[in-house]
Design a protein around this motif. Structure first.
Motif, PDB file in Angstrom:
ATOM      1  N   ARG A 101      13.542   5.357   2.681  1.00 39.58           N
ATOM      2  CA  ARG A 101      13.984   4.423   3.713  1.00 39.58           C
ATOM      3  C   ARG A 101      13.992   2.987   3.202  1.00 39.58           C
ATOM      4  O   ARG A 101      14.078   2.049   3.986  1.00 39.58           O
ATOM      5  N   ILE A 155       0.819  -1.219   0.000  1.00 37.00           N
ATOM      6  CA  ILE A 155       0.000   0.000   0.000  1.00 37.00           C
ATOM      7  C   ILE A 155       0.850   1.265   0.000  1.00 37.00           C
ATOM      8  O   ILE A 155       0.318   2.371   0.033  1.00 37.00           O
ATOM      9  N   TYR A 161       8.270   3.687  -0.032  1.00 38.56           N
ATOM     10  CA  TYR A 161       9.025   4.701   0.693  1.00 38.56           C
ATOM     11  C   TYR A 161      10.508   4.545   0.357  1.00 38.56           C
ATOM     12  O   TYR A 161      11.291   4.013   1.150  1.00 38.56           O
ATOM     13  N   GLU A 175      -2.308  -2.088  12.085  1.00 41.01           N
ATOM     14  CA  GLU A 175      -2.834  -2.425  10.758  1.00 41.01           C
ATOM     15  C   GLU A 175      -1.804  -2.247   9.643  1.00 41.01           C
ATOM     16  O   GLU A 175      -2.156  -2.329   8.470  1.00 41.01           O
ATOM     17  N   HIS A 176      -0.565  -1.951   9.993  1.00 40.62           N
ATOM     18  CA  HIS A 176       0.479  -1.716   8.995  1.00 40.62           C
ATOM     19  C   HIS A 176       1.636  -2.690   9.201  1.00 40.62           C
ATOM     20  O   HIS A 176       1.995  -3.011  10.331  1.00 40.62           O
ATOM     21  N   THR A 222       2.638  -2.719  13.105  1.00 40.53           N
ATOM     22  CA  THR A 222       1.791  -2.023  14.061  1.00 40.53           C
ATOM     23  C   THR A 222       0.382  -2.562  13.867  1.00 40.53           C
ATOM     24  O   THR A 222       0.193  -3.619  13.262  1.00 40.53           O
ATOM     25  N   LEU A 244       5.786  -3.287   7.646  1.00 42.07           N
ATOM     26  CA  LEU A 244       6.882  -2.711   6.865  1.00 42.07           C
ATOM     27  C   LEU A 244       7.802  -3.820   6.392  1.00 42.07           C
ATOM     28  O   LEU A 244       8.233  -4.661   7.180  1.00 42.07           O
ATOM     29  N   VAL A 279       2.120  -0.620  -6.023  1.00 41.22           N
ATOM     30  CA  VAL A 279       1.040  -0.536  -5.033  1.00 41.22           C
ATOM     31  C   VAL A 279      -0.121  -1.399  -5.525  1.00 41.22           C
ATOM     32  O   VAL A 279      -0.489  -1.343  -6.700  1.00 41.22           O
ATOM     33  N   LEU A 302       5.255  -0.593   2.316  1.00 38.76           N
ATOM     34  CA  LEU A 302       4.245  -0.653   3.370  1.00 38.76           C
ATOM     35  C   LEU A 302       3.188  -1.675   2.973  1.00 38.76           C
ATOM     36  O   LEU A 302       2.769  -1.727   1.811  1.00 38.76           O
ATOM     37  N   LEU A 303       2.766  -2.490   3.937  1.00 41.44           N
ATOM     38  CA  LEU A 303       1.762  -3.537   3.712  1.00 41.44           C
ATOM     39  C   LEU A 303       0.511  -3.271   4.529  1.00 41.44           C
ATOM     40  O   LEU A 303       0.593  -2.703   5.624  1.00 41.44           O
ATOM     41  N   ASP A 304      -0.625  -3.759   4.025  1.00 41.66           N
ATOM     42  CA  ASP A 304      -1.871  -3.628   4.805  1.00 41.66           C
ATOM     43  C   ASP A 304      -2.051  -4.843   5.716  1.00 41.66           C
ATOM     44  O   ASP A 304      -3.110  -5.464   5.767  1.00 41.66           O
ATOM     45  N   CYS A 305      -1.034  -5.165   6.449  1.00 34.59           N
ATOM     46  CA  CYS A 305      -1.090  -6.283   7.401  1.00 34.59           C
ATOM     47  C   CYS A 305      -0.291  -5.896   8.623  1.00 34.59           C
ATOM     48  O   CYS A 305       0.930  -5.724   8.540  1.00 34.59           O
ATOM     49  N   GLN A 329      11.726   0.968   1.901  1.00 32.07           N
ATOM     50  CA  GLN A 329      10.698   0.109   2.503  1.00 32.07           C
ATOM     51  C   GLN A 329       9.401   0.112   1.691  1.00 32.07           C
ATOM     52  O   GLN A 329       9.037   1.118   1.073  1.00 32.07           O
TER      53      GLN A 329
END
Lengths: 374, 374
Positions: free
Chosen positions: B276, B270, B273, B317-318, B315, B320, B335, B280-283, B278
């Protein structure tokens, strides 16, 4: 069937919420925001309940942040409005977002990339509705968001505001200062709150200077909003969430006092094992979660009223307690003894429970049923 | 509504179960037990679904172990019988146990203390029913159970068998060799399986010598039952559970091969970045759990087909992802890209999901709804 019961009569493990404490936490945050002239947009991800949302909004049911589409639908069904999906736009689930945008007065989304904006543009809303968009800024937290100093940040904000004014509106900029969770003590938290506020306000000022209006500016995290800095009054809103329950982590961070923690996991002693100086509990990680295990000297939870005991093992449905030093006084903890665990992370612990037993002075006055899933 | 859909079309995060793999795991365990002349009593705590229980019992729906009263009721309602509550007798919830004992042909409980036996005696069953009791032995796992060498162990078994034969029956002895989870490799697991089997059989022999019949002897854990030692054929049954899904932990232990793991968490990219390095995942931990975070070099999950990527942050809902070394090839992961995570601990990950998407070769063929709570 448990309304009116005493907490000690509940089947364990059980999640207990002290309503008076949660209400006091809600009122204090409302008062803090009033004093600063800030709108409070409570994040509901910690409890995910209509009742918690009602408490946090002071009964208005207007102006919340959610972290999943399941929450957005659940709260919309429960009469809430002005709902911000505070999560990178789920471009694969745009139709669900559009449905929420059509049915609510204000369903707001956030994004941090030109691609997401293009995705919204490909699905304009009907009936004169516009997509209400927040630009997500990363002011040092390092998760989602565009850095305000990134060369693409201002152009992206401008594109949201101006590219298709009949389809898309720039509502504001949104930053989550979750890096406060790495702090120890209020001064360090306030340094981050101040830096995040400054970064957001500088960005808004630069936008205005460039002729782009940016009506709203929101930051949040329970640590920063529990001890706000005066500079935050220049923002328009804040969006903390955990504060309604607080937890062991927040007491360790300095966000709250132990008496402000509204959440407990009730558990019973189910075995004595003198040869290894341990008590067995009917609470494993399905009831407590493993949060804090490796992060805190106190582990996943403290045992209320018994600082000499500590959790030394958690499996699916079992917990092991032993003394920090010396011998367990087994006579003091007969099998069946109810103990209250103060969890490290309220969001993680609440997520493990299909029902919350809400009490006033130990008597169950309500059952709250959270939404789950995505 | 998702029946017939391709996995890649599902909203994410989503728990996906490969039915062919789960069925093969179930059949292999059945075959292994047949070869040893052992009854297989599958533990259902990993999946907590009627469909998983049907698969694991080869369709008989007879002879399972559960870890909560909520599971016991759910499986009883679903037509299962011969249900063992493989958990220290919940003395505060004896009435619920009695109801299950009255309605089922065989509802079995286990205990490890004289106090629990006295508790059962105070609530005799009606209609000629007897409490069916297993003595829980601790053969080195160090959680619940009486050690077979404890001076109180034989007298307790005798008391269960003889104290009130019209009210209470000794069914057998039950040991969970969860200490296999601390092993590395099959030989170490088999050493524990052998030692546990020997301890249980020695205890049963001593009981018989003392004139106390003990019809059943059960040990379990997925590692020990995946590579059983010949000595286990002297037992009457085994009770593994995790094997129906297996997981990353089991592959690391040596219980299974990577292709035997039936469980995945589907997630989407999702965010990018680059500054850095990285994705980002929706998990987050609400979909994966935090199990394995501090235990395994691979963390909470591996990314199927992408060993060069690793989860570096979770975290609520996210998630990395970043490369083990070098730069992310962002063009390869636009994405919206769907990735499949192989979770460290299937029991913990499954516990986070209200629905499992069960597929055959990537097409959803069933939705399984697990029971939650206690």
């Amino acid at each position: 069937m448990w309304l009116g019961a005493r907490l000690a009569a509940l089947p364990t493990p059980a999640l207990a919420i002290d309503r008076a404490v949660a209400r006091r936490n809600a009122e204090r945050m409302q008062e803090r925001c009033r004093a600063l002239g800030l709108r409070l947009r409570p994040h509901v991800k910690t409890h995910k309940t209509l009742e918690g949302g009602a408490l946090a909004t002071g009964g208005t049911r207007r102006g919340i942040a959610v972290s999943t589409l399941a929450e957005a639908r659940f709260f919309a069904d429960g009469g809430f409005d002005d709902i911000l999906l505070a999560y990178p736009l789920p471009t694969g689930r745009l139709e669900e977002c559009a449905q929420l945008a059509q049915r609510l007065e204000a369903f707001q989304v956030l994004l941090d990339s030109p691609g997401a904006l293009q995705c919204l543009r490909q699905r304009p809303l009907a009936g004169g509705k516009r997509w209400l968009v927040w630009l997500k800024l990363d002011c040092g937290n390092g998760r989602a968001g565009v850095r305000p100093t990134d060369p693409g940040a201002l152009p992206l904000a401008r594109a949201i505001a101006e590219e298709a004014p009949e389809e898309v509106t720039l509502v504001g900029v949104y930053a989550h200062c979750g890096n406060t969770y790495g702090c120890s003590g209020v001064p360090a938290i306030q340094d981050i709150a101040r830096a995040t506020t400054a970064a957001v306000l500088d960005f808004v000022a630069a936008l205005r200077q460039a002729g782009v209006p940016c009506p709203q500016a929101s930051i949040g995290s329970t640590p920063s909003c529990s001890h706000p800095v005066p500079e935050m009054s220049e923002l328009t809103e804040v969006h903390p969430g955990n504060y309604i329950f607080y937890d062991l982590q927040q007491t360790l961070l300095g966000s709250c006092q132990p008496q402000d923690v509204a959440i407990r996991v009730l558990t019973r002693v189910i075995g004595h094992y003198p040869h290894r100086n341990q008590l067995l509990l009917d609470c494993g990680w399905t009831a407590l979660s493993l949060h804090g295990w490796a992060q805190s000297p106190a582990g996943c939870a403290t045992v209320e009223g018994h600082p000499q005991l500590r959790l030394v093992g958690l499996t699916q449905e079992h917990g092991l307690l032993e003394p920090v030093g010396g011998q367990v006084d087994f006579g003091r903890f007969p099998v069946g003894t109810v103990l209250a665990l103060v969890p490290f992370h309220a969001c993680a612990t609440a997520a493990m429970h299909p029902v919350y037993y809400v009490h006033e002075e130990g008597e169950v006055v309500a059952l709250w049923h959270p939404v789950r899933g995505w």
